[in-house]
Design an enzyme around this catalytic site. Structure first.
Site, short mmCIF file in Angstrom:
data_model
loop_
_atom_site.label_atom_id
_atom_site.label_comp_id
_atom_site.label_asym_id
_atom_site.label_seq_id
_atom_site.Cartn_x
_atom_site.Cartn_y
_atom_site.Cartn_z
N LYS A 72 0.34 4.93 8.63
CA LYS A 72 1.10 5.20 7.19
C LYS A 72 -0.07 5.40 6.16
O LYS A 72 -0.17 6.00 5.10
CB LYS A 72 2.04 4.31 7.12
N THR A 79 0.71 -1.19 0.07
CA THR A 79 -0.08 -0.27 -0.22
C THR A 79 0.67 1.34 0.03
O THR A 79 1.61 1.32 1.02
CB THR A 79 -1.00 0.07 1.15
N LYS A 91 -7.60 1.09 -2.65
CA LYS A 91 -7.38 0.61 -1.28
C LYS A 91 -7.29 1.89 -0.21
O LYS A 91 -7.60 1.30 0.77
CB LYS A 91 -5.85 0.14 -1.24
#
Length: 288
Positions: free
Chosen positions: A240, A97, A172
């Site tokens: 993150k 990701t 995502k």
């Protein structure tokens, strides 16, 4: 069957690479910590490489699942990077990701070198990786996706092309945005029930059968009630990911007020020493 390299053997990559080997693919692995690569070979066979370039040599597909934008650049580029070892026509599949920006930049570089590139971030957590039941969101050309999808199928419950390069990463981000608010809502619900003197199992048994039901409720309510957060997707990684979401929202004008708030709640959890706790640890913040 294909010749496949897998770069990055963390809690996700280790079992994902294992599913590739179980499906009959010839797998070479690389990990920053060589002992982990050696352990994987001990369990699954295949070969361990000393650098991404070495793992990628002769591979039809190079899969990666590393930590962040900088990690991805490091394993792709440079003399020891995977791109330098890949043959023309091979396809790089990134399960990390990361930002759509780094994805598009690396995709452009790959194409300049005659390589394919598919961004393919995953959802489903450690359990999904171990059980081969991940949701995979992909970006890239139709041809690259069509070639990679049968290989990705080794660990996917569902795999879909969302659009051109970067579209998988954007999907995502939508996933993480949805999860952030949902986990906070579940944490508040369970904390409220506790303070009201209700039985958590009894409450969940009833409300999970109605509109409040979710995967998070079904799979995390018991451990949240017990204060166990030593598994699954870590708070550090969620922050993150949410940082990537918030930066992308600044670019496209989307409003993410709940996501921004929950990101700060996760910052509080980090301040409690919970950076490596599972994301369901939001309830710990409410119990202080």
């Amino acid at each position: 069957m294909a010749r496949v390299a897998f770069v990055g053997l963390g809690v996700m990559g280790f079992p994902m690479a294992g599913h590739l080997a179980a499906a009959g693919h010839a797998v070479a692995v690389y990990n920053r910590t060589p002992a982990k690569a050696a352990a994987w070979v001990g369990l699954h066979g295949g070969t361990a490489a000393a650098a991404p370039r070495e793992a990628a040599q002769g591979a039809d597909f190079v899969m990666a699942c590393v930590g962040n934008d900088d990690d991805l650049r490091q394993v792709c580029l440079g003399d020891d990077g995977a791109f330098s070892g890949m043959r023309a026509g091979a396809i790089f599949v990134d399960h990390t990701t990361v930002s759509a920006r780094v994805t598009r930049a690396l995709s452009d570089t790959a194409r300049e070198q005659g390589l394919g590139f598919v961004d393919a971030p995953v959802s489903g957590g450690q359990a999904g990786a171990e059980n081969g039941q991940l949701s995979v969101m992909c970006g890239g050309t139709e041809a690259d996706y069509a070639a990679a999808e049968p290989v990705i199928a080794a660990y996917a419950r569902i795999c879909r092309r969302m659009g051109d390069s970067g579209a998988g990463q954007l999907a995502k981000m939508a996933n993480q945005i949805a999860i952030a608010g949902l986990v906070q809502g579940l944490a508040e619900s369970l904390n409220f029930a506790e303070r009201a003197g209700l039985s958590i199992p009894a409450v969940v048994e009833v409300i999970s059968q109605g509109a409040a039901g979710s995967w998070q409720m079904q799979n995390r309510h018991a451990t949240m009630a017990e204060g166990r957060f030593d598994f699954g997707f870590a708070v550090d990684w969620m922050r993150k990911d949410l940082g990537i979401c918030l930066a992308a929202a600044d670019e496209n004008g989307a409003a993410l007020p709940v996501t921004a708030l929950v990101d700060q709640f996760y910052k509080d959890v980090q301040g409690m020493g919970g950076g490596r706790w599972d994301t369901s640890s939001l309830i710990a913040r409410l119990r202080r």
